[in-house]
Design a protein around this motif. Sequence first.
Motif, PDB file in Angstrom:
ATOM      1  N   ASP A   3      -4.437  -7.872  -2.271  1.00 13.53           N
ATOM      2  CA  ASP A   3      -3.201  -7.616  -1.533  1.00 13.53           C
ATOM      3  C   ASP A   3      -2.220  -8.788  -1.603  1.00 13.53           C
ATOM      4  O   ASP A   3      -1.033  -8.610  -1.328  1.00 13.53           O
ATOM      5  CB  ASP A   3      -3.510  -7.330  -0.059  1.00 13.53           C
TER       6      ASP A   3
ATOM      7  N   ARG B 141      -6.438   3.755  -4.608  1.00 14.01           N
ATOM      8  CA  ARG B 141      -7.475   2.717  -4.741  1.00 14.01           C
ATOM      9  C   ARG B 141      -8.616   3.152  -5.650  1.00 14.01           C
ATOM     10  O   ARG B 141      -9.365   2.320  -6.160  1.00 14.01           O
ATOM     11  CB  ARG B 141      -8.013   2.332  -3.360  1.00 14.01           C
TER      12      ARG B 141
ATOM     13  N   HIS C 198       0.830  -1.206   0.000  1.00  7.15           N
ATOM     14  CA  HIS C 198       0.000   0.000   0.000  1.00  7.15           C
ATOM     15  C   HIS C 198       0.865   1.257   0.000  1.00  7.15           C
ATOM     16  O   HIS C 198       0.555   2.241  -0.700  1.00  7.15           O
ATOM     17  CB  HIS C 198      -0.923  -0.001   1.217  1.00  7.15           C
TER      18      HIS C 198
END
Length: 482
Positions: free
Chosen positions: A140, A132, A120
């Motif tokens: 992920d 996002r 992230h």
Amino acid sequence: MTKRRTSSRSRGTGGTPPVRTAVRNAKIAALPIAFAGRQAAGVAQRARGRSSAEVSLDIQMRTAQHIFEVLGELKGCAAKLGQLLALYELALPPDLAEPYRKALAQLQDSAPTMLPSRVHEAMAAELGESWRWNFREFDDRRAAGASIGQVHRAVWRDGRQAAVKVMYPGAHEAVLNDLEQLRRLSVLATVFVPGADVPAVTEAICTSVAEELDYAAEAEHQRIFADAYADDPDFVVPRVITQRGNVIVSEWLHGTPVSRIIESGAPEERSRVGMLILRFLLSSWTRTGLLYCDPHPGNFRVLPDGRLGVVDFGACVVWPAVGFEDLVSEVMDAALNGTMADLDTALRQHGFVEADRAYDVATIAEGIAVTTEPFTQHDFRFSTEWLRHRVRHVMDLRLTNAHRQMSIPAYVTPFARALLTAVGVVCQLDTEGPVRGEFARWSPELAAVFERFDTRSAQPTDLGLARQVRTTPVTRRFSVVS
């Protein structure tokens, strides 16, 4: 026990390769120190009556094993160099090759996984805090690994299935630092090829690896290939959706990894896929002006409609280089249609042998005649055993092995990397097919050489080098040309 080891290895890294300069430098710096120690020990062993050849072989074997082990720990550009050294494992007898095989397995299979938090962070650094928003979905979990990054599966905001390639944080600096170290340590490559211009070849490898860090260039290469192979009946190159810094988003390819075809594919399918890999490599620079330099199994997928999908365009170079087509034409013509004198002239003219170096041209001629076997027949079957014999012949560690005194023009390094990698894959696939015809299709120079070879075969007296070596036992091993 296992959990503690895993935790210790990844502590403070978030699942990234070791990037601290001191740690990486220490691992690489240990190589020449150990090499010097083995040489000093060798002096003592010779004094105790052990033969020089035996001592030298022992030093070379231990140094090679140490190189593999260190490269396996460092990853990054070291991992890529280790992939190039993988052919060295084929040169060893099976019992001696086991340590190399284990080190290479670790090199290829133990890529660390970035934790979701690090992924992230990397995405936010390149696409912004609201990254996002670009995706309907983002997994992920890592879908695939690479030497300096990993791939995640996602759905782009317009609904397209996407592959998101993210570079490991800190990998760019770590790899550049490795390159500087490897330049300093290039003398160790003389363990494998003592006759080569090691600094020049090392610089060519380092330049190629450094260019693979540029994701903007990689995305542009991929766009060029996607345009050139659009609607092709044999190949699919996914379109680039976007590229920002150290992130590339491309269309996702649904298909069967070639590694699975190698493991369990039917013979006909294995040969078909192997021939497609050769076709893609050989056609790449004709259709795009770029050479695809990284044709290993992880970069290919067999799509449901039978076409071959190709990914990862970081390792591409403008091709052909000046002089390459002449090199191919003249060296191959000498190898297939000439005499030993013709071969000697071609090898010296194109930089495979230094002008003033003495070498055993008869032995080199014999080796080349064997290596060119796929070009002397219309259909040929590649196999790992065939490749093992060829590599072992060339890379035998004996001091008397004439092949180890040869060099390679530095500019040919990208092509050598691409061709050797591709041959390794088609051998794993046990590929059988019109190999010579595929080479001739994409190289007018080779097509002309093959035509002359076929014409000579119809003549009552044929003194072509390839047939001369095959039909005449080599009784001398000291016919040195200087």
